[in-house]
Design an enzyme around this catalytic site. Sequence first.
Site, mmCIF file in Angstrom:
data_model
loop_
_atom_site.group_PDB
_atom_site.id
_atom_site.type_symbol
_atom_site.label_atom_id
_atom_site.label_comp_id
_atom_site.label_asym_id
_atom_site.label_seq_id
_atom_site.Cartn_x
_atom_site.Cartn_y
_atom_site.Cartn_z
ATOM 1 N N HIS A 148 -5.596 3.637 -7.351
ATOM 2 C CA HIS A 148 -4.857 4.192 -6.217
ATOM 3 C C HIS A 148 -5.450 3.693 -4.909
ATOM 4 C CE1 HIS A 148 -8.063 7.006 -5.135
ATOM 5 N NE2 HIS A 148 -8.178 7.286 -6.434
ATOM 6 N N GLU A 156 -7.237 11.527 -13.284
ATOM 7 C CA GLU A 156 -8.669 11.355 -13.041
ATOM 8 C C GLU A 156 -9.435 12.401 -13.843
ATOM 9 O OE1 GLU A 156 -11.681 10.139 -12.545
ATOM 10 O OE2 GLU A 156 -11.228 9.413 -10.535
#
Length: 127
Positions: A8, A81
Amino acid sequence: MKLLLTRHGQTDWNVAGKIQGITDIELNETGVKQAETTREKLLNENIDVIISSPLKRAKKTAEIIKGERDIPLIIDDGLKERCFGKFEGKTAKEFDFDEMWNYKLNKQYEDAESTGELFERVTRLFR
């Protein structure tokens, strides 16, 4: 099969050195620009599908990379995550970050995902 992996774009917590984990932090302006640059670099790649974490920073990065291209975007929790529990929002200097990532120790922390659990989750996704 060819896999293209991207991370990201930048968030304000990245800049501050804070552990984000599953805390749902948005991309900052630099992160949006990074995703746009990645989109431009991948324009000539034949991409069959994009798979993203549901976290805002990853999903927004994936949406920007996809752009107007007719590519399916799949959101999958398997790419979330790692949950760092009580360590989210802290910097790596505030606890033993290296120990937390040591696969051989596979240390379990309260309310956090162990390294082994993380690897198992992601391995399931790729299988």
